[in-house]
Write a protein that holds these residues in place. Structure first.
Motif, PDB file in Angstrom:
ATOM      1  N   HIS A 109       0.394  -5.635  -8.590  1.00  0.00           N
ATOM      2  CA  HIS A 109      -0.419  -6.834  -8.769  1.00  0.00           C
ATOM      3  C   HIS A 109      -0.397  -7.329 -10.219  1.00  0.00           C
ATOM      4  O   HIS A 109      -0.832  -8.459 -10.477  1.00  0.00           O
ATOM      5  CB  HIS A 109      -1.862  -6.567  -8.337  1.00  0.00           C
ATOM      6  N   ASP A 110       0.077  -6.510 -11.138  1.00  0.00           N
ATOM      7  CA  ASP A 110       0.099  -6.894 -12.554  1.00  0.00           C
ATOM      8  C   ASP A 110       1.320  -7.706 -12.921  1.00  0.00           C
ATOM      9  O   ASP A 110       1.468  -8.102 -14.097  1.00  0.00           O
ATOM     10  CB  ASP A 110       0.038  -5.638 -13.444  1.00  0.00           C
ATOM     11  N   VAL A 132       7.312  -5.568 -12.882  1.00  0.00           N
ATOM     12  CA  VAL A 132       6.888  -4.250 -12.407  1.00  0.00           C
ATOM     13  C   VAL A 132       7.925  -3.725 -11.413  1.00  0.00           C
ATOM     14  O   VAL A 132       8.439  -4.495 -10.574  1.00  0.00           O
ATOM     15  CB  VAL A 132       5.492  -4.321 -11.747  1.00  0.00           C
ATOM     16  N   TYR A 133       8.212  -2.391 -11.479  1.00  0.00           N
ATOM     17  CA  TYR A 133       9.229  -1.781 -10.624  1.00  0.00           C
ATOM     18  C   TYR A 133       8.699  -0.464 -10.050  1.00  0.00           C
ATOM     19  O   TYR A 133       7.899   0.238 -10.677  1.00  0.00           O
ATOM     20  CB  TYR A 133      10.514  -1.494 -11.400  1.00  0.00           C
ATOM     21  N   LYS A 134       9.172  -0.152  -8.849  1.00  0.00           N
ATOM     22  CA  LYS A 134       8.846   1.140  -8.197  1.00  0.00           C
ATOM     23  C   LYS A 134      10.002   1.517  -7.280  1.00  0.00           C
ATOM     24  O   LYS A 134      10.405   0.750  -6.404  1.00  0.00           O
ATOM     25  CB  LYS A 134       7.558   1.006  -7.393  1.00  0.00           C
ATOM     26  N   ARG A 164      10.196   3.081   2.336  1.00  0.00           N
ATOM     27  CA  ARG A 164       8.769   2.864   2.082  1.00  0.00           C
ATOM     28  C   ARG A 164       8.466   2.811   0.593  1.00  0.00           C
ATOM     29  O   ARG A 164       9.106   3.485  -0.217  1.00  0.00           O
ATOM     30  CB  ARG A 164       7.940   3.981   2.726  1.00  0.00           C
ATOM     31  N   ASN A 165       7.416   1.995   0.281  1.00  0.00           N
ATOM     32  CA  ASN A 165       6.773   1.980  -1.034  1.00  0.00           C
ATOM     33  C   ASN A 165       7.741   1.736  -2.178  1.00  0.00           C
ATOM     34  O   ASN A 165       7.871   2.544  -3.110  1.00  0.00           O
ATOM     35  CB  ASN A 165       5.997   3.286  -1.258  1.00  0.00           C
ATOM     36  N   GLY A 166       8.428   0.631  -2.120  1.00  0.00           N
ATOM     37  CA  GLY A 166       9.281   0.192  -3.219  1.00  0.00           C
ATOM     38  C   GLY A 166       8.803  -1.141  -3.764  1.00  0.00           C
ATOM     39  O   GLY A 166       8.089  -1.902  -3.098  1.00  0.00           O
ATOM     40  N   SER A 198      -1.244  -2.476   1.082  1.00  0.00           N
ATOM     41  CA  SER A 198      -2.422  -2.854   0.297  1.00  0.00           C
ATOM     42  C   SER A 198      -2.230  -2.565  -1.185  1.00  0.00           C
ATOM     43  O   SER A 198      -2.857  -3.203  -2.036  1.00  0.00           O
ATOM     44  CB  SER A 198      -3.652  -2.113   0.826  1.00  0.00           C
ATOM     45  N   SER A 199      -1.360  -1.630  -1.492  1.00  0.00           N
ATOM     46  CA  SER A 199      -1.062  -1.305  -2.889  1.00  0.00           C
ATOM     47  C   SER A 199      -0.172  -2.338  -3.549  1.00  0.00           C
ATOM     48  O   SER A 199       0.045  -2.293  -4.758  1.00  0.00           O
ATOM     49  CB  SER A 199      -0.389   0.069  -2.962  1.00  0.00           C
TER      50      SER A 199
END
Length: 596
Positions: A109-110, A132-134, A164-166, A198-199
């Motif tokens: 969200h940032d 932002v990266y993941k 998931r979750n990238g 939601s993250s």
């Protein structure tokens, strides 16, 4: 303002707009934002201006811009910072003497623009674009376990890939046998979708559909996720999967286990195989030698014909029939011959050979096989090979030649394939017993087992001279063992016992002498055989010696030494007194006696 004044003002404003749009030299332009890249969970360092730019940042305002709307989030006054209430209240801090704003615990969200307004001789803005990266988790792949038919008119679902979750959304690439797959009309279709958690992280789901062929039955499929981090571009691969591919059979054939030469007694499996998936329904047929027609054999649940044990009757022609239950098409295999090698029962003639001592005897062995046979004769009790070939010649027969002879018929080309037949040769003669006399030490009123063995042809019978419970058992066709159970009485001690063996050619006797064993500690079954008591001169049995005490032997030797010492002293005494002759011969005799 009059009408002419309004027109002039409008023209002036329009002219100014045109100058700005055309980029008239001298007009200020908005610079590109500074790019800052951070991974989720890290800390972003936001500087209030380029590092080389001069200025005093002890007084500045920080804003976050979301959907082109700036929101005040932090104040810097005289080098001291203060957070404004809101989502960033507990995550902001000052560094580098107030020139850097640190944003901790970065989330997706940032990702936005941050704006710094510094108080200098003239106010100036500095814009920062935060990226932002993941990295996504390892991709999970799930294959379509139901499989795909090559006859399907549309591409079938091969597998599903989930990352998931990238962040941001990774790119997916599908591979078959290490070759990337592209969209191809009516051949390959890739359908991808994403879910925003939601993250703020993304979950990617991609489905590969393809039109497969028979050659794809062993193809390896996998997916690859491509993503970027501040350190550069990266990728992760899933495991490889194989999807079941269904296609009709084109050929059916037979397979026999074990391979190689088969023999009677083996466990043999005959199974049908086909190049289709799933395999068709199989049936196995064997040719009837009389009608020359194939007759269906009974198989197990897997369509396998098991021959256990295999017999020569199982030899013949076999074939397999495969029936496709979907298309009802039928396929036949080539006929295959099964050969079960065998050896028939071995026959020896004469079947009950008998002969007189000193004469000769010929034994003949016969057997049948579908392979070349070899014969050899062995002595049963020793295992010694006596002859090779179907005929055994026995000449100048003696009593010891009686007994078992074994004929072995074997097939050298098939290891382990052989059959044997045992025959007993009988030599005519009166009963033969190992001992004429036996001595046994017994205790009175004890129960005793007396045994007696005799051999001869015709087979002898045994009787006892005393009463008791007797039992007989055959040792071989010409030998018998009799065991008598008796109570040791004074009368039995006095008379002893006789074992009498007799047949139509004569009789023989063994006498058993019983001695009372009041002080002996040896077993009742221990017996002593006199050296003269053999019943037959050909016996090779030896005397069984009684065990002697080592202590008794030592005492006897000690007594003898003492007696000799005393005798020597007495003789020497008489010699000194002159009681003994002192001539040369006497002296020599004295010396010989004292030297013992």
């Amino acid at each position: 303002m009059g009408r002419s004044g309004l027109i002039c003002a409008f023209l002036i404003a329009a002219c100014c707009c045109c100058r700005r749009a055309a980029g008239v030299p001298g007009e200020a332009e908005q610079p590109d934002p500074e790019l800052v890249e951070v991974e989720v969970g890290g800390t972003a360092l936001l500087k209030c201006g380029p590092s080389h730019s001069p200025g005093n940042f002890s007084h500045a305002d920080w804003f976050s811009v979301h959907k082109e709307k700036p929101t005040l989030i932090f104040l810097v006054r005289q080098g001291q910072g203060q957070s404004e209430p809101g989502e960033y209240q507990n995550r902001l801090s000052l560094q580098d003497q107030g020139t850097t704003l640190a944003l901790a615990r970065i989330t997706p969200h940032d990702e936005r623009i941050f704006l710094c307004q510094g108080k200098r001789p003239r106010s100036q803005e500095h814009r920062i674009q935060l990226r932002v990266y993941k990295a996504p988790e390892e991709p999970l792949i799930q294959v379509n376990a139901l499989g795909i038919s090559v006859n399907s008119e549309e591409p079938g679902e091969v597998a599903t890939c989930v990352g998931r979750n990238g962040y941001p959304l990774p790119q997916v690439t599908w591979y078959k046998n290490s070759q990337s797959l592209k969209e191809e009309k009516n051949r390959v279709h890739i359908q991808s979708s994403q879910i925003v958690e939601s993250s703020g992280l993304y979950t990617l789901r991609s489905v590969l559909k393809a039109q497969l062929t028979k050659e794809d039955k062993d193809a390896q499929f996998y997916c690859e996720l491509s993503y970027r981090l501040p350190s550069g571009n990266h990728m992760k691969e899933s495991r490889e999967v194989t999807v079941p591919v269904f296609y009709p059979a084109e050929r059916v054939w037979l397979e026999v286990e074990p391979e190689g030469m088969l023999k009677e007694g083996d466990r043999v499996e005959i199974r049908c195989l086909a190049d289709g998936n799933p395999p068709p329904h199989f049936s196995i047929g064997k040719q009837n030698l009389s009608t020359r027609e194939m007759e269906e054999e009974r198989t197990d649940d897997n369509g396998v014909l098991v021959l256990e044990p295999a017999r020569k009757e199982h030899s013949g022609l076999y074939e397999c029939q495969g029936l496709d239950l979907e298309s009802t098409a039928s396929l036949l295999s080539d006929q295959q011959e099964l050969v079960v090698n065998y050896v028939s029962e071995v026959r020896v003639s004469p079947a009950a050979p008998e002969s007189q001592e000193g004469s000769s005897l010929t034994l003949t062995c016969e057997a049948e096989s579908n392979q070349d046979l070899e014969f050899q004769w062995l002595r049963e009790k020793t295992g010694k090979v006596l002859a090779k070939g179907p005929v055994l010649q026995l000449r100048n027969l003696k009593r010891e030649a009686g007994g078992g002879y074994r004929c072995v018929a074997s097939v050298p080309s098939v290891p382990g394939l052989n059959r044997t037949q045992l025959v007993n040769v009988a030599i005519f003669g009166s009963p033969w017993m190992a001992l004429r006399e036996r001595k046994m030490w017994v205790k009175e009123n004890s129960v005793l087992n007396l045994s007696c063995e005799a051999s001869g042809h015709p087979r002898p019978s045994i009787v006892w001279s005393v009463d008791g419970t007797a039992s007989e058992q055959d040792q071989d066709p010409q030998s018998v063992l009799s065991v008598l159970n008796v109570l040791v009485t004074p009368e039995l001690l006095e008379t002893g016992a006789e074992c009498v063996a007799s047949n139509s050619l004569g009789r023989n006797t063994t006498v058993i002498i019983l001695e009372l064993d009041s002080n002996r500690t040896t077993s009742l079954s221990t017996s002593t055989i006199s050296p003269y008591a053999r019943a037959n001169s050909t016996s090779t049995e030896k005397k069984l010696t009684e065990p002697e005490s080592k202590g008794v032997v030592i005492v006897a030797v000690t007594v003898c030494v003492l007696v000799l010492a005393v005798l020597g002293a007495v003789l020497y005494f008489f010699y000194k007194k002159g009681k003994l002759p002192c001539g040369r011969s006497g002296k020599q005799e004295m010396e010989r006696n004292t030297s013992i």
